[in-house]
Scaffold this motif. Structure first.
Motif, PDB file in Angstrom:
ATOM      1  N   THR A 385     132.692   2.321 -10.747  1.00  0.00           N
ATOM      2  CA  THR A 385     132.778   3.213  -9.578  1.00  0.00           C
ATOM      3  C   THR A 385     133.829   4.287  -9.867  1.00  0.00           C
ATOM      4  O   THR A 385     134.802   4.022 -10.591  1.00  0.00           O
ATOM      5  N   PRO A 386     133.677   5.478  -9.293  1.00  0.00           N
ATOM      6  CA  PRO A 386     132.447   6.004  -8.684  1.00  0.00           C
ATOM      7  C   PRO A 386     131.502   6.503  -9.778  1.00  0.00           C
ATOM      8  O   PRO A 386     131.928   6.737 -10.888  1.00  0.00           O
ATOM      9  N   ASN A 387     130.280   6.709  -9.447  1.00  0.00           N
ATOM     10  CA  ASN A 387     129.303   7.268 -10.377  1.00  0.00           C
ATOM     11  C   ASN A 387     128.268   8.047  -9.577  1.00  0.00           C
ATOM     12  O   ASN A 387     127.498   7.428  -8.833  1.00  0.00           O
ATOM     13  N   PRO A 388     128.321   9.373  -9.608  1.00  0.00           N
ATOM     14  CA  PRO A 388     129.059  10.277 -10.499  1.00  0.00           C
ATOM     15  C   PRO A 388     130.579  10.192 -10.325  1.00  0.00           C
ATOM     16  O   PRO A 388     131.073   9.757  -9.286  1.00  0.00           O
ATOM     17  N   VAL A 389     131.297  10.645 -11.374  1.00  0.00           N
ATOM     18  CA  VAL A 389     132.748  10.580 -11.393  1.00  0.00           C
ATOM     19  C   VAL A 389     133.311  11.954 -11.729  1.00  0.00           C
ATOM     20  O   VAL A 389     132.729  12.697 -12.523  1.00  0.00           O
ATOM     21  N   SER A 390     134.431  12.282 -11.114  1.00  0.00           N
ATOM     22  CA  SER A 390     135.069  13.567 -11.425  1.00  0.00           C
ATOM     23  C   SER A 390     136.321  13.380 -12.273  1.00  0.00           C
ATOM     24  O   SER A 390     136.679  14.261 -13.049  1.00  0.00           O
ATOM     25  N   SER A 391     137.005  12.217 -12.126  1.00  0.00           N
ATOM     26  CA  SER A 391     138.225  12.011 -12.911  1.00  0.00           C
ATOM     27  C   SER A 391     138.355  10.564 -13.373  1.00  0.00           C
ATOM     28  O   SER A 391     138.104  10.252 -14.532  1.00  0.00           O
ATOM     29  N   ILE A 392     138.742   9.652 -12.496  1.00  0.00           N
ATOM     30  CA  ILE A 392     139.012   8.270 -12.882  1.00  0.00           C
ATOM     31  C   ILE A 392     137.787   7.401 -12.657  1.00  0.00           C
ATOM     32  O   ILE A 392     137.264   7.319 -11.547  1.00  0.00           O
ATOM     33  N   LEU A 393     137.361   6.725 -13.743  1.00  0.00           N
ATOM     34  CA  LEU A 393     136.253   5.788 -13.654  1.00  0.00           C
ATOM     35  C   LEU A 393     136.821   4.378 -13.648  1.00  0.00           C
ATOM     36  O   LEU A 393     137.571   3.994 -14.549  1.00  0.00           O
ATOM     37  N   ASN A 394     136.485   3.603 -12.618  1.00  0.00           N
ATOM     38  CA  ASN A 394     136.943   2.219 -12.490  1.00  0.00           C
ATOM     39  C   ASN A 394     135.902   1.264 -13.067  1.00  0.00           C
ATOM     40  O   ASN A 394     134.698   1.422 -12.834  1.00  0.00           O
ATOM     41  N   ILE A 395     136.384   0.283 -13.800  1.00  0.00           N
ATOM     42  CA  ILE A 395     135.506  -0.707 -14.405  1.00  0.00           C
ATOM     43  C   ILE A 395     135.977  -2.080 -13.966  1.00  0.00           C
ATOM     44  O   ILE A 395     137.099  -2.500 -14.287  1.00  0.00           O
ATOM     45  N   ASP A 396     135.149  -2.789 -13.244  1.00  0.00           N
ATOM     46  CA  ASP A 396     135.476  -4.131 -12.774  1.00  0.00           C
ATOM     47  C   ASP A 396     134.688  -5.163 -13.556  1.00  0.00           C
ATOM     48  O   ASP A 396     133.476  -5.015 -13.766  1.00  0.00           O
ATOM     49  N   SER A 397     135.365  -6.213 -13.999  1.00  0.00           N
ATOM     50  CA  SER A 397     134.732  -7.257 -14.796  1.00  0.00           C
ATOM     51  C   SER A 397     134.903  -8.599 -14.113  1.00  0.00           C
ATOM     52  O   SER A 397     135.981  -8.923 -13.607  1.00  0.00           O
ATOM     53  N   SER A 398     133.841  -9.399 -14.108  1.00  0.00           N
ATOM     54  CA  SER A 398     133.913 -10.756 -13.569  1.00  0.00           C
ATOM     55  C   SER A 398     134.211 -11.786 -14.644  1.00  0.00           C
ATOM     56  O   SER A 398     134.320 -12.973 -14.349  1.00  0.00           O
ATOM     57  N   LEU A 399     134.350 -11.326 -15.877  1.00  0.00           N
ATOM     58  CA  LEU A 399     134.615 -12.244 -16.976  1.00  0.00           C
ATOM     59  C   LEU A 399     136.091 -12.599 -17.037  1.00  0.00           C
ATOM     60  O   LEU A 399     136.948 -11.783 -16.742  1.00  0.00           O
ATOM     61  N   LYS A 400     136.381 -13.807 -17.467  1.00  0.00           N
ATOM     62  CA  LYS A 400     137.765 -14.264 -17.599  1.00  0.00           C
ATOM     63  C   LYS A 400     138.215 -14.167 -19.061  1.00  0.00           C
ATOM     64  O   LYS A 400     138.905 -15.039 -19.577  1.00  0.00           O
ATOM     65  N   SER A 401     137.819 -13.111 -19.704  1.00  0.00           N
ATOM     66  CA  SER A 401     138.153 -12.905 -21.109  1.00  0.00           C
ATOM     67  C   SER A 401     138.250 -11.406 -21.363  1.00  0.00           C
ATOM     68  O   SER A 401     137.802 -10.598 -20.548  1.00  0.00           O
ATOM     69  N   PRO A 402     138.857 -11.006 -22.474  1.00  0.00           N
ATOM     70  CA  PRO A 402     138.986  -9.576 -22.755  1.00  0.00           C
ATOM     71  C   PRO A 402     137.627  -8.901 -22.848  1.00  0.00           C
ATOM     72  O   PRO A 402     136.622  -9.514 -23.240  1.00  0.00           O
ATOM     73  N   ILE A 403     137.588  -7.616 -22.497  1.00  0.00           N
ATOM     74  CA  ILE A 403     136.381  -6.820 -22.650  1.00  0.00           C
ATOM     75  C   ILE A 403     136.696  -5.613 -23.528  1.00  0.00           C
ATOM     76  O   ILE A 403     137.848  -5.166 -23.618  1.00  0.00           O
ATOM     77  N   PHE A 404     135.658  -5.123 -24.191  1.00  0.00           N
ATOM     78  CA  PHE A 404     135.776  -3.965 -25.072  1.00  0.00           C
ATOM     79  C   PHE A 404     134.935  -2.840 -24.488  1.00  0.00           C
ATOM     80  O   PHE A 404     133.756  -3.027 -24.183  1.00  0.00           O
ATOM     81  N   ILE A 405     135.550  -1.696 -24.335  1.00  0.00           N
ATOM     82  CA  ILE A 405     134.934  -0.582 -23.609  1.00  0.00           C
ATOM     83  C   ILE A 405     134.770   0.600 -24.561  1.00  0.00           C
ATOM     84  O   ILE A 405     135.715   1.004 -25.249  1.00  0.00           O
ATOM     85  N   TYR A 406     133.553   1.167 -24.585  1.00  0.00           N
ATOM     86  CA  TYR A 406     133.255   2.314 -25.440  1.00  0.00           C
ATOM     87  C   TYR A 406     132.558   3.375 -24.599  1.00  0.00           C
ATOM     88  O   TYR A 406     131.577   3.081 -23.893  1.00  0.00           O
ATOM     89  N   LEU A 407     133.040   4.599 -24.684  1.00  0.00           N
ATOM     90  CA  LEU A 407     132.428   5.712 -23.963  1.00  0.00           C
ATOM     91  C   LEU A 407     131.840   6.680 -24.986  1.00  0.00           C
ATOM     92  O   LEU A 407     132.542   7.134 -25.895  1.00  0.00           O
ATOM     93  N   TYR A 408     130.552   6.990 -24.837  1.00  0.00           N
ATOM     94  CA  TYR A 408     129.848   7.869 -25.768  1.00  0.00           C
ATOM     95  C   TYR A 408     129.347   9.102 -25.028  1.00  0.00           C
ATOM     96  O   TYR A 408     129.004   9.036 -23.836  1.00  0.00           O
ATOM     97  N   ASN A 409     129.242  10.223 -25.764  1.00  0.00           N
ATOM     98  CA  ASN A 409     128.590  11.374 -25.172  1.00  0.00           C
ATOM     99  C   ASN A 409     127.082  11.241 -25.326  1.00  0.00           C
ATOM    100  O   ASN A 409     126.577  10.275 -25.919  1.00  0.00           O
ATOM    101  N   VAL A 410     126.334  12.227 -24.833  1.00  0.00           N
ATOM    102  CA  VAL A 410     124.884  12.126 -24.805  1.00  0.00           C
ATOM    103  C   VAL A 410     124.281  12.128 -26.219  1.00  0.00           C
ATOM    104  O   VAL A 410     123.149  11.693 -26.425  1.00  0.00           O
ATOM    105  N   SER A 411     125.055  12.586 -27.213  1.00  0.00           N
ATOM    106  CA  SER A 411     124.583  12.594 -28.599  1.00  0.00           C
ATOM    107  C   SER A 411     124.861  11.286 -29.321  1.00  0.00           C
ATOM    108  O   SER A 411     124.517  11.118 -30.483  1.00  0.00           O
TER     109      SER A 411
END
Length: 455
Positions: A385-411
């Motif tokens: 949240t939010p999506n669409p986003v203008s600045s800060i994108l929040n990512i909520d996880s229900s997992l009780k372990s580390p997560i790895f986050i990758y952001l890619y452009n359209v290419s």
């Protein structure tokens, strides 16, 4: 509510198995063979050192372009080192070496001469040259127990000078060459299917230094796999090609070529009428397949499985307990962070994986993905949240372990990545250009991709 958006052209679901000798025989490409001969004989222009050139003549004092062409093609392949061996003021052999992983001292050599006596000279010996290049292309994707040398001789036409020099150096340096297979003129057969002489070829051999074993191995391979070829064993065989240089130094060797023994050779021998259009391409293809099978058999495949399983939206490397690195075949780029056994593309296209086990690294074939699984804003494990986003994108996880986050452009280029140990993570997208991005989140063997719109 979770909603799965499928971006697709077709549904692809394929599984493949580990490479076998037959798999590699099947990779011999008649189109590649024809293209190489066409370029190497000047029937069409090609690129050498980034410049368009036409290689019409390969006489020994005029074949620098031909040598560069061979070197550049070999340098495109993995697991091969390429050197130019100068043996006089004009003569140069091109030697490519694929080191064996288990028995590097055990050497098998496949070779052809690349010089000519006139313009074009497609059969003599652009065919042999093209076949060695094609065999190197295929075997270089594999880890082999034994060392393979791909050799291209110069000045064969004026006295086997290139191969004589190499064989002498090999003997002086005590190289353990266990077999030499020489190809010279492998593209002409005048007989139509069904005629008695159709697809006849010669194996020239002498009872010297174990050479008969090579002949026997070739005959065994002809019986073990399906080829449209009919062998004629010539013993004592001719000494008029480069294999004889190795006989003279105590090494086992044979010549494979069209059938001089049955007088079915190109009528354009040693003339500028020896053109691509006069060749029998299926015959040329079959001989190349046979020699490929021999070299794979003697090189001995290691047990690494470099094949992929492909489902609707992801790829899976079939080899377990290894290191993995995924690549985008369309852009020829390494995909940062994609080092798991499975891979979930965020852009349709062709992908491959490099699999490393100890000192053995093999690249898979490229696999096409035309289907993507993209979440809108929530999955069973993650929410953005939010999506669409203008600045800060929040990512909520229900997992009780580390997560790895990758952001890619359209290419499909990686814009940012991070690791998080908290239930909520954030990505600051305020400095990024407006448009579509893809957010991939991994954790606990769970992978989810979101389409993110940056306002």
């Amino acid at each position: 509510m979770k909603k799965l958006v499928i971006i697709a052209l077709v549904l692809l679901s394929v599984s493949s198995f580990g490479q076998t000798v037959q798999n590699l025989i099947d990779k011999v490409d008649i189109g590649r063979l024809e293209l190489t001969v066409s370029e190497f004989t000047g029937e069409q222009p090609t690129l050498v050192n980034g410049t368009e050139v036409t290689i019409i003549n390969r006489q020994h004092a005029n074949n620098d372009l031909a040598a560069e062409y061979i070197k550049e093609r070999l340098q495109q392949f993995d697991n091969i080192s390429v050197e130019e061996q100068n043996f006089n003021t004009t003569g140069k052999n091109i030697i490519a070496t694929q080191i064996g992983k288990t028995n590097p001292q055990n050497i098998y050599l496949v070779c052809a001469h690349y010089d000519s006596v006139a313009d074009y000279c497609a059969d003599d010996n652009a065919t042999g040259t093209a076949a060695v290049i094609e065999i190197a292309r295929i075997l270089s994707t594999q880890c082999l127990e034994n060392t393979i040398i791909y050799a291209f001789w110069d000045e064969e036409e004026i006295g086997l000078k290139g191969s004589k020099y190499y064989a002498t150096q090999a003997k002086n340096n005590n190289l353990n060459i266990l077999g030499v297979l020489n190809m010279d003129m492998i593209g002409y057969d005048s007989d139509a299917p069904g005629e008695s002489g159709h697809n006849v070829f010669d194996i020239d051999v002498r009872d010297l230094h174990g050479s008969l074993t090579i002949k026997n191995d070739l005959l065994d391979i002809l019986n073990a796999y399906t080829f449209e070829l009919n062998p004629v064993v010539v013993n004592p065989g001719t000494t008029a090609s480069d294999h004889a240089s190795f006989w003279n130094k105590g090494y086992p060797a044979v010549l494979v070529g069209e059938s001089w023994e049955t007088d079915d050779v190109t009528p354009y021998y040693h003339s500028s009428n020896d053109r691509l259009s006069t060749l029998n391409l299926p015959y040329f293809h079959e001989i190349t397949k046979l020699v490929t099978a021999y070299m794979v058999t003697k090189g001995t495949l290691l047990s690494t499985d470099n094949t992929l399983s492909v489902n609707q939206t992801s790829l899976f490397a079939n080899q377990g307990s290894a290191s993995y690195q995924w690549y985008n075949c369309d852009t020829n780029t390494l995909l940062e962070g994609e080092i798991n056994q499975d891979f979930h593309p965020i852009v349709t296209g062709n992908y491959a994986v490099e699999i490393t086990m100890g000192t053995c690294a093999e690249m898979s074939d490229c696999a096409l993905i035309t289907t993507l699984a993209i979440e809108e804003s929530a999955s069973d494990y993650f929410k953005i949240t939010p999506n669409p986003v203008s600045s800060i994108l929040n990512i909520d996880s229900s997992l009780k372990s580390p997560i790895f986050i990758y952001l890619y452009n359209v290419s499909g280029q990686l814009v940012t990545e991070k690791t998080s140990n908290t239930e909520r993570s954030v990505i600051d997208m305020s400095a990024l250009a407006s448009g579509i991005y893809y957010l991939k989140i991994k954790g606990n063997e769970k992978v989810t991709t979101f389409k993110v719109i940056k306002e």
